[in-house]
Design a protein around this motif. Structure first.
Motif, PDB file in Angstrom:
ATOM      1  N   GLU A 320       1.072  -1.059  -0.082  1.00 44.40           N
ATOM      2  CA  GLU A 320       0.027  -0.017   0.094  1.00 44.40           C
ATOM      3  C   GLU A 320       0.909   1.319   0.226  1.00 44.40           C
ATOM      4  OE1 GLU A 320      -2.238  -0.418   3.731  1.00 44.40           O
ATOM      5  OE2 GLU A 320      -3.520  -1.899   2.350  1.00 44.40           O
ATOM      6  N   THR A 321       1.799   1.384   0.228  1.00 42.70           N
ATOM      7  CA  THR A 321       2.379   2.386   1.030  1.00 42.70           C
ATOM      8  C   THR A 321       4.312   2.395   0.496  1.00 42.70           C
ATOM      9  OG1 THR A 321       3.514   1.733   2.674  1.00 42.70           O
ATOM     10  CG2 THR A 321       1.604   2.961   2.424  1.00 42.70           C
ATOM     11  N   ARG A 322       4.523   0.833  -0.050  1.00 45.82           N
ATOM     12  CA  ARG A 322       5.867   0.688  -0.742  1.00 45.82           C
ATOM     13  C   ARG A 322       6.073  -0.089  -1.844  1.00 45.82           C
ATOM     14  NH1 ARG A 322       7.017  -1.036   5.200  1.00 45.82           N
ATOM     15  NH2 ARG A 322       5.308  -0.960   5.315  1.00 45.82           N
ATOM     16  N   PRO A 323       7.754  -0.271  -2.485  1.00 51.16           N
ATOM     17  CA  PRO A 323       7.466  -0.918  -3.606  1.00 51.16           C
ATOM     18  C   PRO A 323       7.468  -2.277  -3.651  1.00 51.16           C
ATOM     19  CG  PRO A 323       9.061   1.135  -3.973  1.00 51.16           C
ATOM     20  CD  PRO A 323       8.329   0.920  -2.699  1.00 51.16           C
ATOM     21  N   VAL A 324       6.930  -3.554  -4.051  1.00 48.66           N
ATOM     22  CA  VAL A 324       6.841  -4.462  -4.346  1.00 48.66           C
ATOM     23  C   VAL A 324       7.393  -5.112  -5.363  1.00 48.66           C
ATOM     24  CG1 VAL A 324       5.650  -6.973  -3.478  1.00 48.66           C
ATOM     25  CG2 VAL A 324       5.449  -5.015  -1.782  1.00 48.66           C
ATOM     26  N   HIS A 325       8.396  -6.316  -5.451  1.00 53.33           N
ATOM     27  CA  HIS A 325       9.072  -7.040  -7.189  1.00 53.33           C
ATOM     28  C   HIS A 325       9.061  -8.410  -6.930  1.00 53.33           C
ATOM     29  CE1 HIS A 325      10.392  -6.582 -10.924  1.00 53.33           C
ATOM     30  NE2 HIS A 325      11.184  -7.319 -10.731  1.00 53.33           N
ATOM     31  N   GLY A 326       8.380  -8.845  -7.659  1.00 59.52           N
ATOM     32  CA  GLY A 326       8.739 -10.067  -8.075  1.00 59.52           C
ATOM     33  C   GLY A 326       9.268 -10.544  -8.991  1.00 59.52           C
ATOM     34  N   ALA A 424       3.100  -2.555  -6.686  1.00 65.49           N
ATOM     35  CA  ALA A 424       3.679  -3.495  -7.285  1.00 65.49           C
ATOM     36  C   ALA A 424       4.520  -3.831  -8.702  1.00 65.49           C
ATOM     37  CB  ALA A 424       2.639  -4.864  -6.674  1.00 65.49           C
ATOM     38  N   THR A 425       5.257  -5.220  -8.894  1.00 61.93           N
ATOM     39  CA  THR A 425       5.631  -4.551 -10.609  1.00 61.93           C
ATOM     40  C   THR A 425       6.320  -6.149 -10.210  1.00 61.93           C
ATOM     41  OG1 THR A 425       7.674  -4.003  -9.628  1.00 61.93           O
ATOM     42  CG2 THR A 425       6.646  -2.436 -10.734  1.00 61.93           C
ATOM     43  N   GLY A 426       6.725  -6.302 -11.497  1.00 63.39           N
ATOM     44  CA  GLY A 426       7.724  -7.806 -11.646  1.00 63.39           C
ATOM     45  C   GLY A 426       7.210  -9.017 -12.876  1.00 63.39           C
ATOM     46  N   THR A 427       8.885  -9.300 -13.053  1.00 64.78           N
ATOM     47  CA  THR A 427       8.523 -10.302 -14.188  1.00 64.78           C
ATOM     48  C   THR A 427       9.298 -11.620 -14.240  1.00 64.78           C
ATOM     49  OG1 THR A 427      11.125  -9.986 -13.896  1.00 64.78           O
ATOM     50  CG2 THR A 427      10.376  -7.336 -14.775  1.00 64.78           C
ATOM     51  N   PHE A 428       9.275 -11.476 -15.709  1.00 65.90           N
ATOM     52  CA  PHE A 428       9.346 -13.483 -15.894  1.00 65.90           C
ATOM     53  C   PHE A 428      10.924 -13.860 -16.010  1.00 65.90           C
ATOM     54  CE2 PHE A 428       4.993 -14.458 -16.724  1.00 65.90           C
ATOM     55  CZ  PHE A 428       5.221 -15.722 -15.805  1.00 65.90           C
ATOM     56  N   PHE A 429      11.826 -13.056 -15.714  1.00 68.56           N
ATOM     57  CA  PHE A 429      12.855 -12.839 -16.123  1.00 68.56           C
ATOM     58  C   PHE A 429      13.668 -12.988 -14.711  1.00 68.56           C
ATOM     59  CE2 PHE A 429      13.081  -8.519 -17.711  1.00 68.56           C
ATOM     60  CZ  PHE A 429      13.300  -8.081 -16.800  1.00 68.56           C
TER      61      PHE A 429
END
Length: 436
Positions: A320-326, A424-429
């Motif tokens: 809700e307040t900070r970046p999350v990356h997967g 939220a962000t995400g990549t398959f690589f």
């Protein structure tokens, strides 16, 4: 001054990892300090190297890294007696289009560092032809030095003698021949070897491999064939910006595929890393300013991840307040749902609209070059990121805004663009390096 060698083969599955681990442990038993590296993008083998040597291993990759980065990474071997670089696939196998400093082939690293190559040859189903293969590899690329070969899985003394004679006729040294030995077979699953940290008996297995190899291979001759080497000063270090000052990193059997050099670069730049386990129903550290979910095997643990409300609610609150990356498996866990191999659909964190299925399996494998359309933790819009993708899951839905324009190593645009929604962000690589 260290002695450097590259362990390679004509193909995958011949025994490179087993021989590398066995040589490293056998020399360690003799009191030598051994430093290992992994050529190419395999993120599982470095943990086995660390188990064998007691020293952290990292990847070096000629497609994704420039010479300065590779020089910086291998300089950690300055205080070692022996330095071993384990190759990927076959000796010359890479991609058709050149990357930053090469095609990703093991031969690039051997030539760049000036280290001779020890070939692991499996002569199953052949005899003299094994010598023709070894001679062809020796002569294929000028400037590359072949130290000799180790034969693996020889069927009988007669079989060994036939192959040895042919290799001797070709002027190729034979350091030893290993009979078939099931006790040192490393267990595998769909993305490669079962991870070192998942194998309680890994130390005993490596000890047995070392004993077996020491019995059948001339360790002194292998060591004499190595090139004396001292690392050259690196003009540049790693071009890596940490995603935050304090990073909450998911770390367990479901989320463990992260390149060791990335974590080291984050720490070297002053970042703090706190780990948490989604499989233990732990939430990310509330004091962190970014959360990172690496790849791994969420498809094997989807039911448990779905049932762990504390993890999922804590992750949602964080986002809700900070970046999350997967990355890859972490990306899948950030999505709406994951269908497992049995066709059962499991609810994931829901921070992204991504829905994936492991029941509809199709291999996705290869280098990736991504140009970011939006920021992700540690990287600005327009940044060119180099990474590697390897998974069997299929995208059922990817409705969010794309994170990047992603190309494979041939320059073709691919559908796995990554996603972004809110924080939220995400990549398959899996990220390896950013272009300078």
């Amino acid at each position: 001054m260290a002695a450097g060698l590259v362990i390679s083969a004509p193909a995958s599955g011949v025994g490179k990892t087993t021989l590398t681990l066995a040589l490293a442990r056998a020399w360690r038993h003799r009191g030598l300090n051994v430093q290992c590296f992994k050529s190419g993008p395999d993120y599982i083998d470095p943990a086995f190297h660390a188990a064998a040597t007691g020293r952290a291993s990292v990847n070096v990759d000629s497609w994704a890294m420039d010479r300065g980065t590779i020089a910086h990474l291998v300089s950690r071997g300055v205080d070692a007696d022996v330095v071993l670089a384990e190759g990927s696939m076959g000796l010359f196998d890479g991609v058709a289009a050149r990357g930053v400093s090469g095609t990703g082939a093991t031969a690039d690293i051997a030539e760049m560092l000036g280290w001779p190559v020890v070939l692991v040859i499996d002569p199953s189903g052949q005899a003299q032809t094994a010598a023709a293969i070894a001679a062809g590899l020796r002569d294929y690329r000028p400037g590359l030095k072949l130290a000799g070969v180790v034969l693996n899985r020889v069927a009988s003394p007669r079989h060994e003698n036939l192959v040895r004679h042919a290799l001797n006729e070709a002027g190729i040294a034979v350091f030893g021949a290993l009979p078939r030995h099931a006790e040192i077979s490393l267990p595998k699953r769909h993305l490669g070897l079962v991870q070192a940290e998942e194998q309680a008996e890994i130390g005993k297995l490596i000890d047995e491999a070392a004993r077996f190899v020491a019995e059948h291979v001339d360790l002194d001759a292998v060591l004499r064939s190595a090139a004396s080497w001292s690392p050259q000063p690196a003009v540049n270090g790693l071009n890596v910006t940490p995603p935050g000052q304090r990073i909450a990193l998911a770390r367990d059997a479901a989320f463990s595929f992260v390149y060791p050099h990335m974590l080291e670069a984050w720490r070297a730049a002053g970042a703090e890393i706190s780990t948490f386990s989604p499989l233990a129903d732990e939430a990310p550290d509330a004091s962190a300013d970014v959360c990172w979910l690496p790849g791994g095997y969420p498809e094997l643990h989807a039911g448990k991840i779905a049932a762990h409300a504390r993890f999922r609610s804590g992750l949602r609150a964080f986002a809700e307040t900070r970046p999350v990356h997967g990355e890859c498996g972490g990306y899948m866990a950030l999505g709406t749902a994951l269908t497992d191999a049995d066709g059962v659909r499991h609810e994931m964190a829901g921070l992204l609209g991504l829905e994936t299925s492991f029941a509809k399996r199709r291999m996705h494998l290869g280098y990736r070059l991504a140009e970011l359309a939006a920021p992700m933790p540690g990287h600005r819009p327009g940044a060119r990121l180099r990474g590697h993708e390897f998974h069997y899951s299929t995208i059922i839905a990817q409705p969010d805004m794309p994170l990047a324009v992603v190309h494979d190593a041939t320059g073709a645009v691919i559908a796995e663009t990554g996603s972004r929604r809110g924080h939220a962000t995400g990549t398959f690589f899996h990220l390896i390096a950013e272009d300078r």
